[in-house]
Design a protein around this motif. Structure first.
Motif, PDB file in Angstrom:
ATOM      1  N   MET A 223       0.823  -1.188   0.000  1.00  0.00           N
ATOM      2  CA  MET A 223       0.000   0.000   0.000  1.00  0.00           C
ATOM      3  C   MET A 223       0.870   1.256   0.000  1.00  0.00           C
ATOM      4  SD  MET A 223      -3.266  -0.505  -0.150  1.00  0.00           S
ATOM      5  CE  MET A 223      -2.935  -1.779  -1.353  1.00  0.00           C
ATOM      6  N   TYR A 224       0.554   2.189  -0.878  1.00  0.00           N
ATOM      7  CA  TYR A 224       1.229   3.479  -0.944  1.00  0.00           C
ATOM      8  C   TYR A 224       0.250   4.582  -0.557  1.00  0.00           C
ATOM      9  CZ  TYR A 224       4.870   1.124  -3.718  1.00  0.00           C
ATOM     10  OH  TYR A 224       5.861   0.291  -4.154  1.00  0.00           O
ATOM     11  N   GLU A 225       0.807   5.748  -0.226  1.00  0.00           N
ATOM     12  CA  GLU A 225      -0.008   6.928   0.038  1.00  0.00           C
ATOM     13  C   GLU A 225       0.034   7.827  -1.187  1.00  0.00           C
ATOM     14  OE1 GLU A 225      -1.823   7.200   2.594  1.00  0.00           O
ATOM     15  OE2 GLU A 225      -1.024   5.540   3.775  1.00  0.00           O
ATOM     16  N   GLY A 226      -1.085   8.494  -1.472  1.00  0.00           N
ATOM     17  CA  GLY A 226      -1.176   9.341  -2.661  1.00  0.00           C
ATOM     18  C   GLY A 226      -0.460  10.666  -2.495  1.00  0.00           C
ATOM     19  N   LYS A 227       0.867  10.640  -2.414  1.00  0.00           N
ATOM     20  CA  LYS A 227       1.651  11.856  -2.257  1.00  0.00           C
ATOM     21  C   LYS A 227       2.304  12.224  -3.580  1.00  0.00           C
ATOM     22  CE  LYS A 227       2.553  11.018   2.640  1.00  0.00           C
ATOM     23  NZ  LYS A 227       3.587  10.870   3.689  1.00  0.00           N
ATOM     24  N   ASP A 228       3.046  13.337  -3.571  1.00  0.00           N
ATOM     25  CA  ASP A 228       3.717  13.791  -4.784  1.00  0.00           C
ATOM     26  C   ASP A 228       4.692  12.740  -5.273  1.00  0.00           C
ATOM     27  OD1 ASP A 228       2.293  16.108  -4.585  1.00  0.00           O
ATOM     28  OD2 ASP A 228       3.910  17.277  -3.679  1.00  0.00           O
ATOM     29  N   GLY A 229       4.622  12.411  -6.570  1.00  0.00           N
ATOM     30  CA  GLY A 229       5.534  11.464  -7.173  1.00  0.00           C
ATOM     31  C   GLY A 229       5.208  10.009  -6.937  1.00  0.00           C
ATOM     32  N   THR A 230       4.095   9.718  -6.264  1.00  0.00           N
ATOM     33  CA  THR A 230       3.793   8.328  -5.923  1.00  0.00           C
ATOM     34  C   THR A 230       3.505   7.495  -7.166  1.00  0.00           C
ATOM     35  OG1 THR A 230       2.947   8.967  -3.767  1.00  0.00           O
ATOM     36  CG2 THR A 230       2.232   6.843  -4.632  1.00  0.00           C
ATOM     37  N   ILE A 231       2.728   8.030  -8.086  1.00  0.00           N
ATOM     38  CA  ILE A 231       2.362   7.262  -9.283  1.00  0.00           C
ATOM     39  C   ILE A 231       3.599   6.901 -10.083  1.00  0.00           C
ATOM     40  CG2 ILE A 231       1.111   7.383 -11.464  1.00  0.00           C
ATOM     41  CD1 ILE A 231      -0.661   6.908  -9.079  1.00  0.00           C
ATOM     42  N   GLU A 232       4.492   7.874 -10.303  1.00  0.00           N
ATOM     43  CA  GLU A 232       5.716   7.583 -11.049  1.00  0.00           C
ATOM     44  C   GLU A 232       6.593   6.601 -10.290  1.00  0.00           C
ATOM     45  OE1 GLU A 232       6.388   8.392 -14.045  1.00  0.00           O
ATOM     46  OE2 GLU A 232       4.607   9.638 -14.313  1.00  0.00           O
ATOM     47  N   ASP A 233       6.632   6.718  -8.960  1.00  0.00           N
ATOM     48  CA  ASP A 233       7.416   5.765  -8.163  1.00  0.00           C
ATOM     49  C   ASP A 233       6.901   4.346  -8.343  1.00  0.00           C
ATOM     50  OD1 ASP A 233       9.022   7.737  -7.219  1.00  0.00           O
ATOM     51  OD2 ASP A 233       7.956   7.997  -5.311  1.00  0.00           O
ATOM     52  N   ILE A 234       5.574   4.197  -8.286  1.00  0.00           N
ATOM     53  CA  ILE A 234       4.993   2.859  -8.408  1.00  0.00           C
ATOM     54  C   ILE A 234       5.268   2.274  -9.784  1.00  0.00           C
ATOM     55  CG2 ILE A 234       2.834   1.570  -8.371  1.00  0.00           C
ATOM     56  CD1 ILE A 234       1.765   3.585  -6.368  1.00  0.00           C
ATOM     57  N   ILE A 235       5.064   3.083 -10.820  1.00  0.00           N
ATOM     58  CA  ILE A 235       5.281   2.579 -12.181  1.00  0.00           C
ATOM     59  C   ILE A 235       6.744   2.193 -12.381  1.00  0.00           C
ATOM     60  CG2 ILE A 235       5.238   3.252 -14.609  1.00  0.00           C
ATOM     61  CD1 ILE A 235       2.779   4.941 -14.004  1.00  0.00           C
ATOM     62  N   THR A 236       7.653   3.014 -11.853  1.00  0.00           N
ATOM     63  CA  THR A 236       9.081   2.692 -11.969  1.00  0.00           C
ATOM     64  C   THR A 236       9.423   1.415 -11.228  1.00  0.00           C
ATOM     65  OG1 THR A 236       9.563   5.053 -12.153  1.00  0.00           O
ATOM     66  CG2 THR A 236      11.403   3.578 -11.611  1.00  0.00           C
ATOM     67  N   ASP A 237       8.889   1.265 -10.011  1.00  0.00           N
ATOM     68  CA  ASP A 237       9.161   0.053  -9.236  1.00  0.00           C
ATOM     69  C   ASP A 237       8.615  -1.191  -9.918  1.00  0.00           C
ATOM     70  OD1 ASP A 237      10.390   1.617  -7.371  1.00  0.00           O
ATOM     71  OD2 ASP A 237       8.667   1.720  -6.015  1.00  0.00           O
ATOM     72  N   LEU A 238       7.420  -1.086 -10.487  1.00  0.00           N
ATOM     73  CA  LEU A 238       6.817  -2.247 -11.139  1.00  0.00           C
ATOM     74  C   LEU A 238       7.556  -2.632 -12.413  1.00  0.00           C
ATOM     75  CD1 LEU A 238       3.002  -1.497 -10.668  1.00  0.00           C
ATOM     76  CD2 LEU A 238       4.409  -3.153  -9.441  1.00  0.00           C
ATOM     77  N   ARG A 239       8.199  -1.656 -13.043  1.00  0.00           N
ATOM     78  CA  ARG A 239       8.998  -1.995 -14.216  1.00  0.00           C
ATOM     79  C   ARG A 239      10.271  -2.747 -13.831  1.00  0.00           C
ATOM     80  NH1 ARG A 239       8.538   3.765 -17.514  1.00  0.00           N
ATOM     81  NH2 ARG A 239       6.447   3.406 -18.385  1.00  0.00           N
ATOM     82  N   SER A 240      10.797  -2.467 -12.640  1.00  0.00           N
ATOM     83  CA  SER A 240      12.034  -3.116 -12.208  1.00  0.00           C
ATOM     84  C   SER A 240      11.783  -4.491 -11.603  1.00  0.00           C
ATOM     85  CB  SER A 240      12.768  -2.229 -11.187  1.00  0.00           C
ATOM     86  OG  SER A 240      11.959  -2.023 -10.039  1.00  0.00           O
ATOM     87  N   GLN A 241      10.660  -4.670 -10.947  1.00  0.00           N
ATOM     88  CA  GLN A 241      10.359  -5.961 -10.334  1.00  0.00           C
ATOM     89  C   GLN A 241       8.848  -6.155 -10.281  1.00  0.00           C
ATOM     90  OE1 GLN A 241      11.861  -6.021  -6.351  1.00  0.00           O
ATOM     91  NE2 GLN A 241      10.734  -4.205  -5.710  1.00  0.00           N
ATOM     92  N   PRO A 242       8.369  -7.391 -10.447  1.00  0.00           N
ATOM     93  CA  PRO A 242       6.921  -7.625 -10.439  1.00  0.00           C
ATOM     94  C   PRO A 242       6.357  -7.541  -9.022  1.00  0.00           C
ATOM     95  CG  PRO A 242       8.079  -9.697 -10.638  1.00  0.00           C
ATOM     96  CD  PRO A 242       9.124  -8.619 -10.710  1.00  0.00           C
ATOM     97  N   PHE A 243       5.054  -7.454  -8.944  1.00  0.00           N
ATOM     98  CA  PHE A 243       4.384  -7.376  -7.642  1.00  0.00           C
ATOM     99  C   PHE A 243       4.328  -8.768  -7.018  1.00  0.00           C
ATOM    100  CE2 PHE A 243       0.495  -7.899  -5.147  1.00  0.00           C
ATOM    101  CZ  PHE A 243       0.662  -6.901  -4.204  1.00  0.00           C
ATOM    102  N   ARG A 244       4.935  -8.906  -5.850  1.00  0.00           N
ATOM    103  CA  ARG A 244       4.877 -10.148  -5.077  1.00  0.00           C
ATOM    104  C   ARG A 244       4.466  -9.809  -3.661  1.00  0.00           C
ATOM    105  NH1 ARG A 244       9.486 -11.576  -8.220  1.00  0.00           N
ATOM    106  NH2 ARG A 244       9.186 -13.555  -9.335  1.00  0.00           N
ATOM    107  N   ARG A 245       3.545 -10.574  -3.134  1.00  0.00           N
ATOM    108  CA  ARG A 245       3.154 -10.404  -1.741  1.00  0.00           C
ATOM    109  C   ARG A 245       4.265 -10.925  -0.831  1.00  0.00           C
ATOM    110  NH1 ARG A 245      -2.054  -9.404  -0.415  1.00  0.00           N
ATOM    111  NH2 ARG A 245      -1.681 -10.423   1.589  1.00  0.00           N
TER     112      ARG A 245
END
Length: 1024
Positions: A990-1012
């Motif tokens: 879970m992330y908080e909707g702060k400045d730069g969050t969307i770009e952070d999430i997209i960048t992180d997901l490009r580097s590694q897939p979502f794993r619980r």
């Protein structure tokens, strides 16, 4: 961000270019798109990343202006602060920029003022509104598409690169830029779907990539959502997310991939998952799907050649299914895609050549629930829960049985201790009688011996006289008769003592050989000692023994005290910490346990050098010191008379209703002491509601006036009748006493047994005595240089054993004692087994127990008097059953008091200031601390042994280069495992909707897939 920098070749400043890239990298998560063109011979050479978001670079180059002179420091700082506020940087990045020197700050100000979009927000909004007003018909539509796409690209660059103030102005209530963007996105989608002209354009990939309004409009919304302010507005907008989801109908695969990336990022923001599911519900309704996500799966199957879209689609499915915490909801979402054929399609795609797609598929499979396995686990869990319930019931029965056995054991041990105490008393009495009898026998023997000596002396004298008489008779026979009297008189006469008086010198009587003078006869025997009424002779105590010859006067501490040997001073090699115990005075140890132990002998047996090394003060830090239930009372009839207080009347009515008996039945039960008809709890309720003197006076006055009793309320009539019972309060007290006697007896008896058993076991424990001896020896050794040796200490000092620590602060004095007990006195390790039931005795308030016993004795005496005055069968039966029990309880109470007083005195404490709640917990804490110390020592020993083995193995392996290489590889593998473990542990879905969050999430997901975080565990549940 796209920026053009144009300069001549000879004036190129590479350092300025790097500096500008550095500034914009601080703000943006992605690489800045800077176009650097060098003019040489009338031509422009393009350098850098000149493409915009969609691959085109339509921004015209701007010629670099000359450097403006730097203002003074005050104006520079003011303008730099404005630039920082407009850049909306994180605090750490802003702090980094504030550390720049004046030159760098001025360069940043110039760059910010030079490379910013000059058009205000309302310019783009008016143009977009104009395109919306023109519609999709007519020949101008082709030209409008080209212009609108260009405007949207410029707007997207402005939204990403301008300061937050520009974005807020764009989204303000006056401009309503978000509404315009959403409206235009809806308009563009309609144009793509319904316009034939748009269909022809979309057939050409080059034109579609160049003039796709939907794609660029999504990029604009993504730029807006990258700010917290814009993200909140998009999430709260009624149509924004729905229109973004409807953009999946676009035929451009890049646009669909962009939409899925954005929707996946929103899913990971707190509160975003529900909004995305709601958007796909709207998608289902608009597109007339039979099941949710139906078209998404169709696109997933049909676009099997477009890897980027498939990766984005697989990533979105993984996140939308597995980013929720509710297991049931996850299974539901997973089943939705299973019904749409996802599992079969993934099985076909698992052998894909694309590493990105394979990683996303593997991540989904690791996150996936095995529903069959879950059902099996649920059935197993239900069986286990049933088994747990059975075991809990069995455990409850076993616990009850154990409690009963424990109580029986305490009672048996207490009985044995009582017998032992009684035998000790009898033995003491016998010893006293024996000593008295021995003294009397010795006196009689001495008297007999003296009398025998006197008789022997008298016999000797008589014999001597007879011999003299015989000799004298023989000597006097030849003499004339006339001389006989004279000679007899002259020869001698018997004195009063039976001796013969010698003749006078010169007489003519013949001389006889006189015997040696006899010893004077013994004095008369002393009178017999007086006897008591029971025939026992009373002999006074013997006088105190005189001091031994040659004894030093310093041995005797004070008059009237027994001799106490003064302890020798102890000299230590090192300064030792002080053991802050509470010492007993020498005159307090008489009759205590400390009078029976020898601590100096223990010191001779211990390794004191090792003790000093462990506890020397070098590097040592400072020492650390029954109300009836309320209910609704029925209203009394208006014609009823009540003389009682309203509240008492209500309470009495409730009690009578609870009893369910008539007034006559209650009165009869009170008169007959019938506890079967009137239970004890009801008796206690009635005792609080008995008529007072004032109420009795009012009721008697009412009766003397001969007024009708039927007019009285039911409660008043009850008070009138029950008040006529003779000695009502006394009867009620006796009934309450008889009803509660069994409970009180069963409550008090175990407490007394615990006190007796614990007191006797603590006092008679030889191992505990030895433990105190060791503690006294070590304490005296530690304190000898500062406080001197003592003869005993208060039991509360045992708690300080954990506060006295060694030099390295790793061991306490108690740990050391446990260590030497194991090494030198292993038989003392089981001393806790000799202290019986101290934990139960610790919770007993002996003062309250004795008070309760006295109260029970008073109640029993009241019953006894009542039974003697009035013939009541109930009272006689009660006395016959419980009188013996009461006597036993009193006897045990007295014995418990004596036993506890004896053990407290034995340990040098005061029974008045040391109740069982203080005395016994000392031993409870000491036993627990000792056991913990033993466990700590064992653990420390194991660790030291493991460390020693490890060091030996390392020393052996250091000689082998192969082992070193293998060790290095193992360390690397361990590091990788640790990093993976930390990554799984620190993963936060879970992330908080702060400045730069969307770009952070997209960048992180490009580097590694979502794993619980629990993906590995979940995958372990899968069945083969």
């Amino acid at each position: 961000m796209g920026i053009w920098i144009s300069t001549k070749f000879g004036e190129t400043n590479i350092a300025a270019f790097r500096f500008l890239r550095h500034h914009f990298c601080l703000r943006l998560k992605e690489e800045p798109r800077i176009c650097f063109s060098v003019q040489t011979e009338g031509q422009f050479l393009k350098m850098g990343n000149t493409e915009s978001v969609d691959g085109q670079g339509d921004v015209k180059p701007h010629v670099m202006q000359l450097r403006v002179p730097m203002p003074d420091s005050g104006e520079l700082e003011e303008r730099f602060a404005l630039v920082l506020s407009s850049m909306n940087l994180p605090p750490d990045k802003a702090r980094l920029l504030r550390q720049y020197d004046s030159e760098k700050k001025w360069d940043l100000i110039c760059d910010q003022e030079r490379f910013q979009v000059k058009n205000p927000p309302h310019t783009y909004i008016e143009r977009l509104r104009g395109y919306l007003a023109s519609g999709v018909a007519g020949k101008k539509f082709r030209r409008r598409i080209h212009e609108s796409t260009k405007v949207l690209r410029e707007l997207e660059i402005s939204l990403r690169t301008n300061h937050i103030g520009w974005v807020r102005e764009f989204l303000s209530d006056d401009n309503r830029g978000l509404d315009v963007l959403v409206e235009y996105l809806s308009f563009a989608q309609s144009a793509v779907i319904h316009s034939e002209l748009a269909s022809k354009i979309m057939k050409h990939p080059r034109h579609a990539a160049q003039k796709d309004d939907v794609h660029v409009c999504i990029m604009c919304l993504r730029a807006v959502m990258n700010y917290q302010y814009g993200f909140n507005m998009v999430m709260s907008h009624s149509r924004a997310v729905n229109e973004i989801a409807l953009s999946l109908n676009n035929k451009n695969s890049r646009t669909k991939a962009l939409v899925l990336e954005l929707l996946a990022a929103v899913c990971l923001v707190r509160g975003g998952h529900e909004i995305i599911l709601s958007a796909f519900d709207h998608f289902k309704e608009v597109c007339r799907e039979k099941q949710r996500f139906e078209k998404l799966m169709d696109y997933f199957r049909s676009e099997d050649g477009n890897i980027d879209f498939m990766v984005a689609c697989m990533q979105f499915i993984n996140i939308v299914v597995h980013s929720v915490e509710d297991m049931n909801f996850r299974v539901h979402l997973q089943y939705e895609f299973t019904k749409l054929g996802l599992d079969g399609f993934l099985e076909k795609c698992r052998n894909t050549e694309s590493d990105k797609l394979s990683v996303q598929i593997q991540a989904y499979l690791e996150n996936m629930f095995d529903v069959g396995g879950l059902l099996e686990d649920a059935e197993t869990k239900n069986v286990a829960l049933e088994k747990v319930v059975d075991l809990q019931e069995h455990l409850s029965h076993v616990t009850e049985k154990l409690q009963e056995v424990e109580n029986e054991t305490i009672m048996k041990v207490a009985d044995l201790e009582k017998q032992l105490l009684q035998k000790d008393k009898d033995l003491s009495s016998i010893k006293e009688t024996y000593e008295v009898a021995s003294c009397q026998v010795n006196t009689l023997r001495r008297m007999i011996e003296e009398r025998d000596i006197a008789f022997q002396q008298q016999a000797n004298v008589e014999k001597s006289l007879e011999e003299r008489e015989q000799r004298r008779t023989l000597h006097l026979r030849p003499q004339p008769e006339g001389d006989a009297p004279r000679c007899a008189l002259v020869g001698g006469s018997e004195d009063l003592n039976g001796g013969v008086e010698p003749r006078a010198p010169g007489s003519n009587c013949p001389t006889t050989v006189e015997p040696q003078p006899q010893a004077p006869p013994p004095p008369p025997p002393p009178p017999l000692p007086s006897t008591s009424g029971e025939g026992m002779m009373i002999v006074g105590p013997p006088p105190p023994a005189p001091p031994l010859p040659g004894t030093s006067p310093s041995v005797i501490l004070s008059a009237g005290l027994s001799a106490i040997r003064i302890k020798k001073p102890i000299k230590t090699k090192f300064r030792l910490p002080v053991f802050n115990w509470t010492a007993l005075k020498p005159n307090q140890i008489k009759g205590t346990v400390f009078n029976e132990i020898d601590d100096e002998r223990v010191l001779e047996e211990l390794d004191l050098d090792r003790f000093e090394e462990l506890f020397k003060t070098k590097a040592q830090g400072p020492m650390m010191d029954l109300i009836c239930p309320k209910g609704k009372v029925s209203q009394k009839a208006a014609n009823k008379v009540t003389l009682l207080d309203v509240n008492r009347s209500k309470n009495l009515a409730i009690t009578l209703r609870k009893a369910g008996k008539s007034t006559e039945e209650i009165c009869k039960a009170v008169q007959l002491f019938d506890l079967k008809a009137l239970p004890v709890d009801l008796v206690e309720c009635l005792m609080r509601l008995l008529p007072t003197e004032a109420e009795s006076k009012l009721l008697r006055q009412y009766e003397r006036e001969r007024r009708s009793l039927d007019q009285l309320a039911e409660e008043d009539r009850f008070m009138l009748h029950i008040g006529k019972i003779e000695r009502l309060t006394q009867r009620m007290n006796m009934m309450a006493f008889m009803g509660n006697f069994d409970d009180n007896f069963n409550m008090l008896m175990p407490q007394l047994n615990a006190i007796i058993a614990s007191s006797a076991s603590v006092k008679s424990s030889p191992k505990l005595k030895r433990m105190l001896e060791i503690i006294l020896a070590l304490g005296n050794y530690m304190n000898s240089g500062k406080r001197g040796s003592v003869y005993g200490f208060k039991l509360q000092s045992l708690d300080l054993l954990l506060d006295t620590k060694s030099t390295d602060r790793k061991m306490t004095l108690l740990h050391y004692i446990a260590l030497i007990v194991k090494e030198k006195y292993p038989e003392l390790a089981v001393f806790p087994s000799e202290l019986h039931f101290v934990d139960k005795a610790a919770s007993v308030s002996l003062e309250n127990v004795l008070l309760d016993v006295r109260e029970l004795a008073k109640g029993m005496e009241l019953i006894r008097k009542e039974s003697s005055l009035h013939d009541h069968a109930v009272l006689k039966s009660f006395l016959q059953i419980n009188e013996g029990r009461m006597e036993k309880l009193q006897k045990d109470a007295k014995m418990a008091e004596e036993a506890f007083g004896s053990v407290v005195h034995y340990f040098g404490e005061n029974p008045k200031t040391t109740p069982p709640s203080i005395f016994f917990p000392v031993f409870v804490r000491f036993i627990k601390a000792y056991k913990d110390a033993v466990e700590d020592n064992e653990q420390r020993k194991k660790q030291e042994e493991a460390l020693r083995v490890k060091l030996l193995a390392q020393e052996t392996q250091e000689q082998d280069p192969k082992v070193q290489a293998q060790k290095k590889r193992q360390q690397q593998q361990d590091l990788i495992v640790e990093l993976r473990r930390r990554q799984a542990r620190d993963h936060r879905p879970m992330y908080e909707g702060k400045d730069g969050t969307i770009e952070d999430i997209i960048t992180d997901l490009r580097s590694q897939p979502f794993r619980r975080a629990d993906a590995v565990i979940r995958s372990g549940w899968k069945r083969p």
